[in-house]
Design a protein around this motif. Structure first.
Motif, PDB file in Angstrom:
ATOM      1  N   LYS A 173       0.835  -1.194   0.000  1.00  0.00           N
ATOM      2  CA  LYS A 173       0.000   0.000   0.000  1.00  0.00           C
ATOM      3  C   LYS A 173       0.870   1.243   0.000  1.00  0.00           C
ATOM      4  N   CYS A 174       0.363   2.279  -0.637  1.00  0.00           N
ATOM      5  CA  CYS A 174       1.046   3.563  -0.594  1.00  0.00           C
ATOM      6  C   CYS A 174       0.799   4.183   0.789  1.00  0.00           C
ATOM      7  N   PRO A 175       1.550   5.203   1.157  1.00  0.00           N
ATOM      8  CA  PRO A 175       1.366   5.812   2.471  1.00  0.00           C
ATOM      9  C   PRO A 175      -0.060   6.313   2.740  1.00  0.00           C
ATOM     10  N   LYS A 176      -0.813   6.615   1.704  1.00  0.00           N
ATOM     11  CA  LYS A 176      -2.199   7.053   1.893  1.00  0.00           C
ATOM     12  C   LYS A 176      -3.139   5.873   2.103  1.00  0.00           C
ATOM     13  N   GLY A 177      -2.644   4.635   1.941  1.00  0.00           N
ATOM     14  CA  GLY A 177      -3.442   3.445   2.199  1.00  0.00           C
ATOM     15  C   GLY A 177      -4.019   2.761   0.978  1.00  0.00           C
ATOM     16  N   ASN A 178      -3.773   3.294  -0.209  1.00  0.00           N
ATOM     17  CA  ASN A 178      -4.287   2.670  -1.432  1.00  0.00           C
ATOM     18  C   ASN A 178      -3.464   1.441  -1.800  1.00  0.00           C
ATOM     19  N   ILE A 179      -4.145   0.356  -2.155  1.00  0.00           N
ATOM     20  CA  ILE A 179      -3.467  -0.866  -2.574  1.00  0.00           C
ATOM     21  C   ILE A 179      -2.889  -0.662  -3.968  1.00  0.00           C
TER      22      ILE A 179
ATOM     23  N   LYS B 136       2.709 -12.798  -3.319  1.00  0.00           N
ATOM     24  CA  LYS B 136       2.750 -13.879  -2.326  1.00  0.00           C
ATOM     25  C   LYS B 136       4.174 -14.028  -1.822  1.00  0.00           C
ATOM     26  N   THR B 137       4.270 -14.479  -0.571  1.00  0.00           N
ATOM     27  CA  THR B 137       5.561 -14.676   0.060  1.00  0.00           C
ATOM     28  C   THR B 137       5.424 -15.650   1.210  1.00  0.00           C
ATOM     29  N   ASN B 138       6.553 -16.123   1.706  1.00  0.00           N
ATOM     30  CA  ASN B 138       6.543 -16.897   2.937  1.00  0.00           C
ATOM     31  C   ASN B 138       7.188 -16.119   4.078  1.00  0.00           C
ATOM     32  N   ASN B 139       7.678 -14.899   3.771  1.00  0.00           N
ATOM     33  CA  ASN B 139       8.310 -14.059   4.784  1.00  0.00           C
ATOM     34  C   ASN B 139       8.055 -12.587   4.433  1.00  0.00           C
ATOM     35  N   LEU B 140       7.180 -11.954   5.171  1.00  0.00           N
ATOM     36  CA  LEU B 140       6.780 -10.577   4.849  1.00  0.00           C
ATOM     37  C   LEU B 140       7.925  -9.579   4.937  1.00  0.00           C
TER      38      LEU B 140
ATOM     39  N   ARG C  51      10.360  -9.990   2.105  1.00  0.00           N
ATOM     40  CA  ARG C  51       9.793  -9.632   0.801  1.00  0.00           C
ATOM     41  C   ARG C  51       9.728  -8.122   0.641  1.00  0.00           C
ATOM     42  N   LEU C  52       9.301  -7.411   1.685  1.00  0.00           N
ATOM     43  CA  LEU C  52       9.261  -5.956   1.602  1.00  0.00           C
ATOM     44  C   LEU C  52      10.675  -5.402   1.404  1.00  0.00           C
ATOM     45  N   TYR C  53      11.624  -5.923   2.165  1.00  0.00           N
ATOM     46  CA  TYR C  53      13.016  -5.504   2.036  1.00  0.00           C
ATOM     47  C   TYR C  53      13.521  -5.756   0.608  1.00  0.00           C
TER      48      TYR C  53
ATOM     49  N   PRO D 189       6.438   1.910   0.973  1.00  0.00           N
ATOM     50  CA  PRO D 189       5.143   1.216   0.994  1.00  0.00           C
ATOM     51  C   PRO D 189       5.000   0.433   2.295  1.00  0.00           C
ATOM     52  N   SER D 190       3.775   0.109   2.641  1.00  0.00           N
ATOM     53  CA  SER D 190       3.536  -0.798   3.757  1.00  0.00           C
ATOM     54  C   SER D 190       3.079  -2.128   3.180  1.00  0.00           C
ATOM     55  N   ILE D 191       3.271  -3.190   3.948  1.00  0.00           N
ATOM     56  CA  ILE D 191       2.897  -4.530   3.516  1.00  0.00           C
ATOM     57  C   ILE D 191       1.871  -5.078   4.507  1.00  0.00           C
ATOM     58  N   GLU D 192       0.873  -5.776   3.966  1.00  0.00           N
ATOM     59  CA  GLU D 192      -0.210  -6.294   4.806  1.00  0.00           C
ATOM     60  C   GLU D 192      -0.687  -7.633   4.273  1.00  0.00           C
ATOM     61  N   VAL D 193      -0.827  -8.609   5.149  1.00  0.00           N
ATOM     62  CA  VAL D 193      -1.350  -9.930   4.759  1.00  0.00           C
ATOM     63  C   VAL D 193      -2.850  -9.813   4.535  1.00  0.00           C
ATOM     64  N   ILE D 194      -3.315 -10.353   3.409  1.00  0.00           N
ATOM     65  CA  ILE D 194      -4.754 -10.388   3.172  1.00  0.00           C
ATOM     66  C   ILE D 194      -5.304 -11.811   3.232  1.00  0.00           C
ATOM     67  N   GLU D 195      -4.398 -12.813   3.126  1.00  0.00           N
ATOM     68  CA  GLU D 195      -4.851 -14.197   3.237  1.00  0.00           C
ATOM     69  C   GLU D 195      -3.664 -15.121   3.462  1.00  0.00           C
ATOM     70  N   GLU D 196      -3.854 -16.125   4.302  1.00  0.00           N
ATOM     71  CA  GLU D 196      -2.874 -17.197   4.469  1.00  0.00           C
ATOM     72  C   GLU D 196      -3.319 -18.367   3.604  1.00  0.00           C
ATOM     73  N   CYS D 197      -2.368 -19.016   2.957  1.00  0.00           N
ATOM     74  CA  CYS D 197      -2.697 -20.173   2.125  1.00  0.00           C
ATOM     75  C   CYS D 197      -1.519 -21.136   2.138  1.00  0.00           C
TER      76      CYS D 197
END
Length: 81
Positions: free
Chosen positions: A10-16, A21-25, A28-30, A59-67
């Motif tokens: 997400k951008c700093p304003k919160g827009n996606i 997908k990743t196994n380590n947030l 992945r952001l780094y 940007p910020s990173i946020e989980v939306i689903e675990e699979c």
């Protein structure tokens, strides 16, 4: 079985702006940020992150689903759509 995460950037304003997908947030952001700093890619997400970095933003990173390995591709497609 290894957990995988469908995430959004997400951008700093919160827009996606990106779904992945990743196994380590944290890693992945780094990785996204380092790739953008190096200017290695021509991918949209890297250009977007690079533009944020020029403004001293990240940007910020946020989980939306675990699979898991059996269904992550279908779930990622679902969230991209």
């Amino acid at each position: 079985m290894e957990k995988l995460y469908i995430y959004v950037l997400k951008c700093p304003k919160g827009n996606i702006r990106y779904v992945g997908k990743t196994n380590n947030l944290k890693k992945r952001l780094y990785s996204h940020i380092n790739e953008a700093k190096k200017g290695k890619g021509r991918r949209y997400v890297l250009n977007w992150i690079h533009s944020l970095l020029l403004l001293n933003l990240k940007p910020s990173i946020e989980v939306i689903e675990e699979c898991d390995a059996n269904n992550w591709q279908d779930r990622e497609k679902y969230w991209v759509e």
